[in-house]
Scaffold this motif. Sequence first.
Motif, mmCIF file in Angstrom:
data_model
loop_
_atom_site.group_PDB
_atom_site.id
_atom_site.type_symbol
_atom_site.label_atom_id
_atom_site.label_comp_id
_atom_site.label_asym_id
_atom_site.label_seq_id
_atom_site.Cartn_x
_atom_site.Cartn_y
_atom_site.Cartn_z
ATOM 1 N N ALA A 54 0.830 -1.208 0.000
ATOM 2 C CA ALA A 54 0.000 0.000 0.000
ATOM 3 C C ALA A 54 0.864 1.258 0.000
ATOM 4 O O ALA A 54 2.068 1.222 -0.224
ATOM 5 N N ILE A 55 0.190 2.362 0.273
ATOM 6 C CA ILE A 55 0.884 3.650 0.219
ATOM 7 C C ILE A 55 1.671 3.911 1.517
ATOM 8 O O ILE A 55 1.382 3.307 2.542
ATOM 9 N N ASP A 119 2.482 5.743 -3.463
ATOM 10 C CA ASP A 119 2.420 4.299 -3.645
ATOM 11 C C ASP A 119 3.851 3.747 -3.525
ATOM 12 O O ASP A 119 4.794 4.335 -4.063
ATOM 13 N N ARG A 231 -4.617 1.902 -2.756
ATOM 14 C CA ARG A 231 -3.304 1.650 -3.364
ATOM 15 C C ARG A 231 -3.183 2.549 -4.587
ATOM 16 O O ARG A 231 -4.180 3.037 -5.111
ATOM 17 N N GLY A 232 -1.967 2.723 -5.043
ATOM 18 C CA GLY A 232 -1.739 3.579 -6.211
ATOM 19 C C GLY A 232 -2.427 3.062 -7.464
ATOM 20 O O GLY A 232 -2.761 3.830 -8.363
ATOM 21 N N ASP A 233 -2.656 1.739 -7.548
ATOM 22 C CA ASP A 233 -3.275 1.166 -8.759
ATOM 23 C C ASP A 233 -4.793 1.113 -8.663
ATOM 24 O O ASP A 233 -5.448 0.453 -9.461
#
Length: 394
Positions: A54-55, A119, A231-233
């Motif tokens: 995760a971030i 992220d 999350r970044g995605d």
Amino acid sequence: METLKEINLLQNKKIAIIGGGPGGLTLARLLQLKGADVKVYERDVNREARVQGAIVDLHFDSGLKVIEAAGLMDAFKASYMAGADKYRMVDKDANICLDETNTDVEDDFGSEYFRPEIDRGELRNLLIESLLPDTVVWNSQLENMELADTTWILKFKNGTAANADIVIGSDGYRSKVRPYVTDVKALYSGATIIQGEIDHPETNCPEMYNLVNKANLIAMDTGKTIAAQPRGDGGLTFYAAALYPENWVQASGVDFNKSDEVYTYLVNYYKGWNPIFYTLFKACLNFIPRPLNYFPIDQNWKAKANITLIGDAAHLMPPSGEGVNTAMLDALDLSESLTGKYPNLEAAIAAYEQQMRSRAAILGKEALESIKDFASPSEESINKLVQQFNTIKS
Ligand SMILES: Cc1cc2nc3c(=O)[nH]c(=O)nc-3n(C[C@H](O)[C@H](O)[C@H](O)COP(=O)(O)OP(=O)(O)OC[C@H]3O[C@@H](n4cnc5c(N)ncnc54)[C@H](O)[C@@H]3O)c2cc1C
């Protein structure tokens, strides 16, 4: 890349950094800025091998300070996740008790309270891209090493070998380098986290997705907590924390590879909570149990001239939002010591290690105290947390 001429201690020295996490990559960047000869040996097969989790939020006086020193602030500003640093706190009925997502405070990199999230994969990418070509040697899982005269011979799982004059262990909690520095072992903190990863939460658990609202969500009731982050995605990560005896993961009877078994366990554990939280567990197909360990805060060892540790390999502690920040600060301190005005490498490494251990002792103590409040909060600790958020906001 600028090369400083007055590197004395590192002149003609080959440096091997073991582990390309945030600590190791940052160190490689900082040392290359000083003209040092550095390789990073990383276990992952290649750059795309693994989701990095995760971030993480970087802090003004640690992670962000190091990003600045590494000349990477512009790259960071282009990659961070604006808004993801906001918090939302809810109770077990999913009532919102505290909400920063509806405030329009401007992102302020000059403020000590601004903790921008990034992220982990993006952070890794921006660090890798700052390095000279072929600095990272992928698919290089260190198995063991030996000293031949003054040269370390490093042996990797894939059958290859390399040599170096100085080895830096930044290979995380199960470090293979650490035993060459100290025999102090990790202890169990008393808390275990069940981490869950959810892809496409907007369709797989839309109500939870909306409740998280692209921020840091903390759901708390006396004795129980769930935390969730984007999350970044676009996915979601959540953490269900609890105080369990050591080896609970094996003794629990839950097969963590079977998502339906973990789902049943969690629904039972969070009995009485709003069923919206159960949709989070249902949507999760990948659970990772993480017993939280730490290295004793009074650990000590005698410095050596040709080997040291940074990050989790040096001072693993329960997560408290400081781990990545501290690993990066270690990298900065070590790079400065190695290129500073010390009479020899042993003195440079001793100075770094003393600074690193003192800092980690303070943070480790705080992390141990706060993980218990997080995993099993009392009414008092919930109120304290609300107060903290309110203080930061005001
Ligand atoms: C659930 C959880 C949540 C967390 N949340 C946060 C947070 O929000 N903020 C924060 O700051 N910190 C957080 N942390 C802590 C943080 O993840 C670590 O402190 C940080 O990643 C340490 O960085 P590092 O570079 O020392 O090690 P790592 O990130 O562990 O990197 C080690 C690297 O070494 C490689 N490696 C391992 N063994 C070998 C080997 N034998 N040979 C070669 N390579 C090897 C690995 O593949 C990896 O790339 C969290 C931790 C956990 C468990």
